[in-house]
Design a protein around this motif. Structure first.
Motif, PDB file in Angstrom:
ATOM      1  N   VAL A 140      64.674  61.835  23.873  1.00 51.76           N
ATOM      2  CA  VAL A 140      65.796  60.937  24.463  1.00 51.76           C
ATOM      3  C   VAL A 140      66.635  60.458  23.287  1.00 51.76           C
ATOM      4  O   VAL A 140      66.083  60.508  22.058  1.00 51.76           O
ATOM      5  CB  VAL A 140      65.292  59.701  25.342  1.00 51.76           C
ATOM      6  N   GLY A 141      67.810  59.878  23.771  1.00 53.09           N
ATOM      7  CA  GLY A 141      68.600  59.221  22.545  1.00 53.09           C
ATOM      8  C   GLY A 141      70.042  59.524  23.022  1.00 53.09           C
ATOM      9  O   GLY A 141      70.545  60.150  24.072  1.00 53.09           O
ATOM     10  N   PRO A 142      71.010  58.450  22.555  1.00 51.99           N
ATOM     11  CA  PRO A 142      72.357  58.539  22.947  1.00 51.99           C
ATOM     12  C   PRO A 142      73.058  59.804  22.512  1.00 51.99           C
ATOM     13  O   PRO A 142      72.611  60.659  21.880  1.00 51.99           O
ATOM     14  CB  PRO A 142      73.115  57.276  22.344  1.00 51.99           C
ATOM     15  N   SER A 143      74.131  59.909  23.362  1.00 50.16           N
ATOM     16  CA  SER A 143      75.170  61.235  22.994  1.00 50.16           C
ATOM     17  C   SER A 143      75.242  61.432  21.634  1.00 50.16           C
ATOM     18  O   SER A 143      75.574  60.235  20.779  1.00 50.16           O
ATOM     19  CB  SER A 143      76.279  61.287  23.835  1.00 50.16           C
ATOM     20  N   GLY A 144      75.161  62.552  21.070  1.00 53.77           N
ATOM     21  CA  GLY A 144      75.376  62.662  19.503  1.00 53.77           C
ATOM     22  C   GLY A 144      74.279  62.524  18.942  1.00 53.77           C
ATOM     23  O   GLY A 144      74.396  62.120  17.397  1.00 53.77           O
ATOM     24  N   SER A 145      73.135  61.932  19.264  1.00 55.23           N
ATOM     25  CA  SER A 145      72.063  61.766  18.397  1.00 55.23           C
ATOM     26  C   SER A 145      71.246  63.014  17.673  1.00 55.23           C
ATOM     27  O   SER A 145      70.299  62.828  16.991  1.00 55.23           O
ATOM     28  CB  SER A 145      71.217  60.915  19.253  1.00 55.23           C
ATOM     29  N   GLY A 146      71.663  64.076  18.095  1.00 52.77           N
ATOM     30  CA  GLY A 146      71.240  65.169  18.157  1.00 52.77           C
ATOM     31  C   GLY A 146      70.023  66.204  18.873  1.00 52.77           C
ATOM     32  O   GLY A 146      69.447  67.052  18.401  1.00 52.77           O
ATOM     33  N   LYS A 147      69.995  65.493  20.026  1.00 54.55           N
ATOM     34  CA  LYS A 147      68.868  65.905  20.876  1.00 54.55           C
ATOM     35  C   LYS A 147      69.108  67.613  21.017  1.00 54.55           C
ATOM     36  O   LYS A 147      68.182  68.303  21.046  1.00 54.55           O
ATOM     37  CB  LYS A 147      68.813  65.252  22.361  1.00 54.55           C
ATOM     38  N   SER A 148      70.258  67.574  21.390  1.00 54.27           N
ATOM     39  CA  SER A 148      70.599  69.315  21.862  1.00 54.27           C
ATOM     40  C   SER A 148      70.492  70.132  20.776  1.00 54.27           C
ATOM     41  O   SER A 148      70.106  71.290  21.004  1.00 54.27           O
ATOM     42  CB  SER A 148      72.075  69.442  22.748  1.00 54.27           C
ATOM     43  N   THR A 149      70.957  69.507  19.507  1.00 59.42           N
ATOM     44  CA  THR A 149      70.999  70.435  18.517  1.00 59.42           C
ATOM     45  C   THR A 149      69.416  70.793  18.030  1.00 59.42           C
ATOM     46  O   THR A 149      69.246  72.049  17.816  1.00 59.42           O
ATOM     47  CB  THR A 149      71.524  69.668  17.175  1.00 59.42           C
ATOM     48  N   LEU A 150      68.546  69.814  18.259  1.00 60.29           N
ATOM     49  CA  LEU A 150      67.125  70.024  17.995  1.00 60.29           C
ATOM     50  C   LEU A 150      66.681  71.023  18.968  1.00 60.29           C
ATOM     51  O   LEU A 150      65.852  72.057  18.637  1.00 60.29           O
ATOM     52  CB  LEU A 150      66.209  68.642  18.065  1.00 60.29           C
ATOM     53  N   LEU A 151      66.961  71.078  20.213  1.00 61.25           N
ATOM     54  CA  LEU A 151      66.543  72.049  21.198  1.00 61.25           C
ATOM     55  C   LEU A 151      67.119  73.322  21.088  1.00 61.25           C
ATOM     56  O   LEU A 151      66.347  74.338  20.960  1.00 61.25           O
ATOM     57  CB  LEU A 151      66.886  71.348  22.600  1.00 61.25           C
ATOM     58  N   ASN A 152      68.367  73.512  20.488  1.00 62.19           N
ATOM     59  CA  ASN A 152      68.777  74.614  20.216  1.00 62.19           C
ATOM     60  C   ASN A 152      68.173  75.574  19.061  1.00 62.19           C
ATOM     61  O   ASN A 152      68.098  76.573  19.220  1.00 62.19           O
ATOM     62  CB  ASN A 152      70.399  74.529  20.033  1.00 62.19           C
ATOM     63  N   MET A 153      67.895  74.583  18.152  1.00 57.20           N
ATOM     64  CA  MET A 153      67.328  75.269  16.947  1.00 57.20           C
ATOM     65  C   MET A 153      65.827  75.508  17.185  1.00 57.20           C
ATOM     66  O   MET A 153      65.353  76.544  16.643  1.00 57.20           O
ATOM     67  CB  MET A 153      67.265  74.122  16.007  1.00 57.20           C
TER      68      MET A 153
END
Lengths: 248, 401
Positions: free
Chosen positions: A42-55
């Motif tokens: 979890v985390g606000p937009s731009g916190s890097g959640k999706s980036t982590l998932l994509n990697m």
């Protein structure tokens, strides 16, 4: 816990160039997920959640740090191997389901099997049984536009399961669902974990999801700022809060 | 899911756009098909035609006979530019000439109908020319007579058969009685209205005593034809020598112009069709960015994405090529049937001669070539958009809404 590590992330950093300036999306993230765990991010937009998932999913590459999934060090894979990794080791569930609109439910689930070169008879059999497992045996020949959001997301869960992956990655899996469908989806995810020891990493804003995760990581500015244990996530969900600001 | 079946579903998803895109290929392929059919047909037809209108290897006419575009053929049948009959003997005496015969061509009336009258010398005509292909009855007898040989087409039109008595003269009313001794098969429209009578009789009807309009020459061996032709041109005063080659050049320059026009239009249309395919594919790739991202995220290799989009371009090419071949074939058939329906008057004969030259021939090779052209253009136009799709970054493509 005696289950083996499925996902092991160490010192993960990802910078994007914004004009001349590097902007850090992730800045030293460590994460370990054991087999049959359901981990929320979890985390606000731009916190890097999706980036982590994509990697973890092998569709983006880290600037620094390492990712090991089911014993495979992703940094060592070339483009071709990385595609094979995505095909066989991870399953994706997207917020907007991302089913191929021209294909039926059955064909959407067949697609990864077909890409993996499984012969037609076998893959139809497997796709059918996966769709039965997610409760869609009556919807095999429906195209996505003939299915409700909840049904489409079930098809995408079946698709994610098709090549028996090491981990299933969900990017806001309930983001486009009503709360009833969201509850049903999490019910399905938990039962898959219980039966098949499937591992899930779910990026979410949804208290319903967090409540069913074994634990959740709170990300802010590219770092893990907190780990939320299961009980705490449930409490927030129970209080029916519309936003999860308290968790960050 | 094969990449082709995914491709075909995507094309069916946007029917109107697909139809418009395919049409570009259809027009190009159809035009090219007609062009190739014409070229193919003209090549085979020209030789046959020249054999019909020039019954001999070398034809000699009066030097004053008008020339110019197309006049080479027409002049052979116009009166007023005749040669003295003595020229025939003069030419026959030259070295390399196997046989020479004089013919007087003019117009006359047979049973009140305009016909093309040919006066021939029955004894030398078969030696110097390819002769008449007699269908029924006999050829003209070598003795002076009132015999006539007419075309089978004319015989059919006038309900005349071998043994019939006909009236032949310079005016529509009256004339002298003749007996039909034979009919010859007129395989082209050119000879449909021709009748053959002994030379002296024709000279009487035309009022051209002691004159011939053409001298036909046979050269042995055949390879010497052009040398002998040049020699005749050199030694005999006041004549012009025409060989099959001259006529072939005239005919092919005529059809060549048409062929070029079709070729230019066809290739421009096909090029435009190709750009249409490229445009549609680029749009399609842009619209399906997220779908492409999904495909890659679930494990599709770049080459598999490439295959799906090339497959779409290929299908556009196949459908466009097939429809283009069908329309091209139909147009070719229409062109040749238009020629057959024209009248038999002076102008009509010209038109029919022309359409005889424009005889499109559709061969299996031609069909395959046209189809391949359509597919080729489709695939080539699809390469760049498909490559763009295959190179997309999945993470970026998935962010696309």
């Amino acid at each position: 816990m005696s289950d083996p590590l499925m996902v092991e992330v160490r010192g993960l950093a990802r910078e994007y160039r914004h004009g001349d300036f590097p902007v850090a999306a992730l800045n030293g993230v460590d994460l370990a997920v054991r087999r049959s765990e359901i981990v929320g991010v979890v985390g606000p937009s731009g916190s890097g959640k999706s980036t982590l998932l994509n990697m973890i999913g092998g569709i983006d590459r880290p600037s620094r740090g390492s990712i090991v999934v089911d014993g495979i060090e992703l940094g060592r894979l070339d483009e071709r191997r990385l595609a094979e990794y995505r095909l066989k080791k991870v399953g994706f569930i997207f917020q907007f389901y991302n089913l191929i609109p021209t294909l039926s439910a059955l064909e959407n689930v067949e697609l990864p099997l077909s890409l993996a070169g499984m012969d037609k008879r076998k893959r139809i059999e497997r796709a059918r049984s996966l769709l039965e497992r997610v409760g869609l045996e009556a919807r095999l020949d429906h195209t996505p536009d003939q299915l409700s959001g909840g049904e489409q997301q079930r098809v995408s869960v079946a698709r994610a399961l098709s090549n028996d992956p090491a981990v299933i990655l969900g990017d806001e899996p309930t983001g486009d669902l009503d709360s009833k469908s969201a509850e049903a989806l999490m019910e399905l995810i938990v039962s898959l974990r219980d039966e098949q020891k499937t591992t899930f990493v779910l990026v979410t804003h949804d208290p319903i999801v967090v409540a069913r995760c074994d634990r959740s990581l709170s990300l802010r500015d590219g770092r893990v700022v907190r780990e939320i244990p299961k009980g705490e996530g449930s409490r927030f969900a129970d209080s029916q809060r519309a936003t999860m600001d308290g968790l960050y | 899911m094969s990449s082709l079946s995914m491709a075909s579903r995507n094309l069916r998803r946007r029917k109107a756009r697909t139809i418009l895109t395919v049409s570009g290929i259809v027009v190009g392929v159809a035009l090219i098909m007609v062009l190739l059919a014409l070229t193919e047909g003209t090549a085979t037809q020209t030789n046959g035609l020249i054999r019909e209108i020039l019954p001999a290897q070398v034809t000699i006419v009066n030097a004053t006979t008008p020339t110019g575009s197309g006049a080479g053929i027409r002049a052979l049948f116009s009166s007023g530019y005749n040669l003295n009959q003595s020229t025939v003997a003069e030419i026959a005496g030259l070295g390399g000439v196997y046989a020479a015969t004089g013919q007087l061509s003019s117009t006359a009336y047979l049973n009140g109908q305009t016909v093309l009258l040919a006066g021939i010398d029955p004894s030398s005509y078969p030696l110097a020319t390819n002769g008449l292909s007699i269908q029924s009855g006999t050829s003209l007898s070598t003795a002076p007579s009132d015999q006539v040989v007419i075309s089978d087409t004319l015989a059919g039109q006038l309900s005349i058969s071998v043994g019939s008595r006909v009236t032949l003269g310079p005016n529509s009313t009256g004339g002298a009685p003749y007996t039909v001794v034979g009919t010859f098969s007129s395989s082209t429209t050119f000879l449909d209205r021709s009748v053959y009578i002994p030379l002296s009789n024709a000279q009487g009807i035309a009022g051209e005593q002691g004159k011939v309009s053409e001298v036909y020459v046979k050269v042995v061996p055949q390879e010497n034809a052009s040398t002998v032709a040049a020699e005749i041109q050199d030694k005999v005063a006041g004549v012009r020598v025409v060989t099959s080659t001259n006529i072939a050049t005239a005919v092919s320059s005529l059809t060549g112009t048409l062929t070029t026009v079709f070729a230019v239009i066809g290739f421009v249309a096909l090029l435009a069709g190709g750009f249409g395919v490229a445009n549609t594919m680029i749009m399609s790739v842009a619209e399906r960015t997220r779908e492409i991202g999904t495909l890659k995220a679930i494990g599709a290799r770049s080459s598999q994405v490439l295959k799906i989009f090339i497959g779409e371009a290929f299908l556009i090419g196949v459908v466009g090529g097939a429809a283009g071949v069908a329309i091209g074939a139909a147009t070719s058939l229409l062109l040749s049937s238009l020629g057959g329906g024209a009248g038999a008057g002076g102008l009509g004969r010209g038109a029919r001669l022309f359409s005889g030259v424009l005889a499109p021939a559709i061969t299996p090779e031609l069909v395959l070539l046209s189809l391949a052209l359509g597919i080729g253009v489709g695939v080539v136009a699809g390469i760049y958009p498909a490559w763009r799709a295959s190179r997309m970054d999945p993470a970026e493509a998935l962010r696309h809404v």
